[in-house]
Write a protein that holds these residues in place. Structure first.
Motif, short mmCIF file in Angstrom:
data_model
loop_
_atom_site.label_atom_id
_atom_site.label_comp_id
_atom_site.label_asym_id
_atom_site.label_seq_id
_atom_site.Cartn_x
_atom_site.Cartn_y
_atom_site.Cartn_z
N ASN A 210 54.46 27.36 32.07
CA ASN A 210 54.77 26.99 33.56
C ASN A 210 53.62 27.34 34.45
OD1 ASN A 210 57.19 25.90 33.34
ND2 ASN A 210 58.34 27.87 33.31
N THR A 211 52.96 28.50 34.03
CA THR A 211 51.75 29.07 34.68
C THR A 211 50.62 28.27 34.52
OG1 THR A 211 52.63 31.19 34.11
CG2 THR A 211 50.31 31.07 34.71
N MET A 212 50.16 27.77 35.56
CA MET A 212 48.85 27.17 35.57
C MET A 212 47.70 27.98 36.15
SD MET A 212 49.66 23.43 35.31
CE MET A 212 51.28 22.84 35.62
N ILE A 213 46.50 28.02 35.29
CA ILE A 213 45.33 28.86 35.87
C ILE A 213 44.66 28.05 36.90
CG2 ILE A 213 43.38 30.12 34.95
CD1 ILE A 213 46.15 30.98 33.99
N PRO A 214 44.48 28.46 38.01
CA PRO A 214 43.95 27.75 39.01
C PRO A 214 42.40 27.89 38.82
CG PRO A 214 44.32 29.76 40.06
CD PRO A 214 45.05 29.69 38.65
N ARG A 215 41.47 26.77 39.41
CA ARG A 215 40.06 27.14 39.42
C ARG A 215 39.86 28.21 40.54
NH1 ARG A 215 35.54 24.59 37.77
NH2 ARG A 215 36.61 22.96 36.80
N GLY A 226 31.24 42.72 33.24
CA GLY A 226 32.12 43.45 32.19
C GLY A 226 33.39 43.85 32.23
N ILE A 227 34.12 43.19 33.35
CA ILE A 227 35.41 43.74 33.37
C ILE A 227 36.46 42.54 33.64
CG2 ILE A 227 35.27 46.04 34.35
CD1 ILE A 227 35.20 44.89 37.01
N PRO A 228 37.71 42.60 33.40
CA PRO A 228 38.60 41.54 33.15
C PRO A 228 39.03 41.16 34.69
CG PRO A 228 39.67 43.45 32.51
CD PRO A 228 38.29 43.62 32.52
N ILE A 229 39.50 40.25 35.05
CA ILE A 229 39.95 39.86 36.41
C ILE A 229 41.02 40.87 37.19
CG2 ILE A 229 41.90 38.18 35.55
CD1 ILE A 229 39.43 37.58 38.82
N ASN A 230 41.86 41.23 36.29
CA ASN A 230 42.75 42.41 36.92
C ASN A 230 42.07 43.59 37.44
OD1 ASN A 230 42.41 42.97 34.23
ND2 ASN A 230 44.66 43.94 34.19
N MET A 231 40.79 44.01 36.80
CA MET A 231 40.13 44.92 37.35
C MET A 231 39.14 44.65 38.43
SD MET A 231 39.67 47.02 33.88
CE MET A 231 38.65 48.39 34.63
N TYR A 232 38.71 43.41 38.26
CA TYR A 232 37.54 42.78 39.04
C TYR A 232 38.17 42.47 40.64
CZ TYR A 232 33.93 39.91 40.90
OH TYR A 232 33.08 39.17 41.90
N ASP A 233 39.24 41.87 40.65
CA ASP A 233 39.73 41.41 41.89
C ASP A 233 41.24 41.28 41.49
OD1 ASP A 233 40.69 40.55 44.21
OD2 ASP A 233 39.21 38.97 44.74
N SER A 234 41.98 42.36 41.65
CA SER A 234 43.55 42.49 41.38
C SER A 234 44.23 41.55 42.05
CB SER A 234 43.91 43.92 41.32
OG SER A 234 45.16 44.03 41.05
N LYS A 235 43.90 41.14 43.41
CA LYS A 235 44.77 40.52 44.14
C LYS A 235 44.29 38.99 44.27
CE LYS A 235 46.74 43.69 47.21
NZ LYS A 235 46.47 44.80 46.79
N SER A 236 43.38 38.51 43.46
CA SER A 236 43.12 37.21 43.35
C SER A 236 44.08 36.28 42.75
CB SER A 236 41.55 36.85 42.62
OG SER A 236 41.99 37.37 41.30
N ALA A 237 43.81 34.94 43.02
CA ALA A 237 44.74 34.04 42.40
C ALA A 237 44.54 33.83 40.93
CB ALA A 237 44.22 32.63 43.01
N GLY A 238 43.26 34.17 40.46
CA GLY A 238 43.07 34.40 39.02
C GLY A 238 43.94 35.50 38.31
N ALA A 239 43.53 36.60 38.98
CA ALA A 239 44.60 37.83 38.52
C ALA A 239 46.08 37.37 38.38
CB ALA A 239 44.37 39.06 39.20
N GLU A 240 46.54 37.13 39.39
CA GLU A 240 48.03 36.68 39.59
C GLU A 240 48.41 35.41 38.30
OE1 GLU A 240 50.64 37.69 41.02
OE2 GLU A 240 49.13 39.36 41.63
N SER A 241 47.69 34.59 38.21
CA SER A 241 47.89 33.62 37.44
C SER A 241 48.00 34.00 35.85
CB SER A 241 47.33 32.24 37.24
OG SER A 241 45.81 32.69 37.14
N TYR A 242 46.84 34.93 35.63
CA TYR A 242 47.09 35.51 34.27
C TYR A 242 48.22 36.60 33.85
CZ TYR A 242 43.19 32.74 32.58
OH TYR A 242 42.31 31.67 32.09
N ARG A 243 48.41 37.35 35.06
CA ARG A 243 49.58 38.06 35.04
C ARG A 243 50.88 37.23 34.55
NH1 ARG A 243 47.69 41.14 39.73
NH2 ARG A 243 46.62 43.11 38.84
N ASN A 244 50.91 36.10 35.31
CA ASN A 244 52.32 35.60 35.07
C ASN A 244 52.13 34.99 33.67
OD1 ASN A 244 53.24 35.75 37.77
ND2 ASN A 244 52.34 34.03 38.72
#
Ligand SMILES: Nc1ncnc2c1ncn2[C@@H]1O[C@H](COP(=O)(O)OP(=O)(O)OP(=O)(O)O)[C@@H](O)[C@H]1O
Ligand SMILES: [Mg+2]
Length: 255
Positions: A210-215, A226-244
């Motif tokens: 169900n989760t779609m990863i947005p651009r 050298g860091i993943p999205i949840n450390m780089y910008d924890s509140k970004s749409a990208g981080a939210e989508s990969y958490r989902n």
């Protein structure tokens, strides 16, 4: 017991590495113990997790050539609970060097079998090719996760990928299943993204997350730090989508 997921699609640039890095990091954030295995000579997952691919003592190449143990090949990353078996350009020669070796399709599996009980998830980032490295990943894995980029040629090559998965099931790993499809670089505003999703749904008889990863530009920026999205910008749409996505993958009980 843990789940070994190969992230594969021989099409280049569809988001395999971005998905491998950030899914692994979001699973680790949810207190899962995760091992990431970089099976691509480009080494992008290795560097994206903050490991200097040219300074590591051992890589997956040394492991596959039996020059080190699997324990000796595992490195810490910048993320708690997340470890990596790194890769670099040396791996590009592996296919030739392993020619003539018996059971070369099982080399990675032979090594991973020693440690798989130690992890909740093992995520393998595959190269953009259906070569011997990808076959090794599929022989080792329980499931294959297929990222599909929402663009015009998305379906191109997909039947070849499914055919390869079927061949591996028949000949090398009868337990292998398709984890499912995850759409990447999705743009709600374009018809094209929605069309791709509809076409894949019509043509593929497989689980679609169900989760779609947005651009999301933040996803493209994070690896250079050298860091993943949840450390780089924890509140970004990208981080939210990969958490989902991580949540959906953890919740799944049918595989
Ligand atoms: N959701 C996204 N939003 C924006 N940019 C993205 C997204 N996903 C991936 N990218 C960017 O697109 C490019 C390709 O992504 P990535 O490296 O993850 O694909 P890949 O399938 O691993 O490529 P390869 O086939 O070369 O291994 C990278 O520059 C990456 O930063
Ligand atoms: Mg990649």
């Amino acid at each position: 017991m843990g789940r070994i997921i190969a992230v594969a699609n021989q099409k280049g640039g569809v988001g395999k590495t971005t998905t491998s890095i950030n899914l692994a990091a979001c699973l680790a954030e949810k207190k899962k113990k995760v091992l990431a295995i970089d099976l691509d000579p480009q080494g992008n997952m290795t560097s994206g997790l903050g490991v200097n691919k040219d300074e590591v003592e051992n890589t997956v190449y040394n492991l596959m050539l039996d020059e080190c143990s699997i324990a000796e090949s595992i490195e810490n990353t910048v993320v708690d609970n997340l470890y990596v078996i790194p890769s670099n350009v040396n791996l590009a020669g592996a296919e030739i060097e392993l020619l003539g070796i018996n059971d070369k399709e099982y080399i990675l599996k032979g090594a991973v079998d020693y440690i798989k009980e130690d992890y909740d998830f093992i995520i393998i980032d595959c190269p953009p090719s259906l070569n011997m490295l990808t076959v090794n990943a599929m022989t080792t894995a329980d499931t294959v996760l297929v990222p599909i980029q929402c663009e015009y040629y998305a379906l191109e090559g997909l039947s070849q990928l499914i055919h390869t998965i079927n061949l591996v099931q028949e000949r090398l790993n009868p337990e292998l299943q398709i984890e499912g499809v995850v759409f990447t670089m999705y743009d709600v505003r374009t018809n094209l993204s929605n069309q791709v999703v509809e076409t894949v749904k019509e043509n593929l008889d497989t689980k679609i997350y169900n989760t779609m990863i947005p651009r999301n530009i933040r996803l493209a920026e994070a690896p250079s730090y050298g860091i993943p999205i949840n450390m780089y910008d924890s509140k970004s749409a990208g981080a939210e989508s990969y958490r989902n996505l991580a949540k959906e993958i953890i919740a799944r009980k049918d595989i």
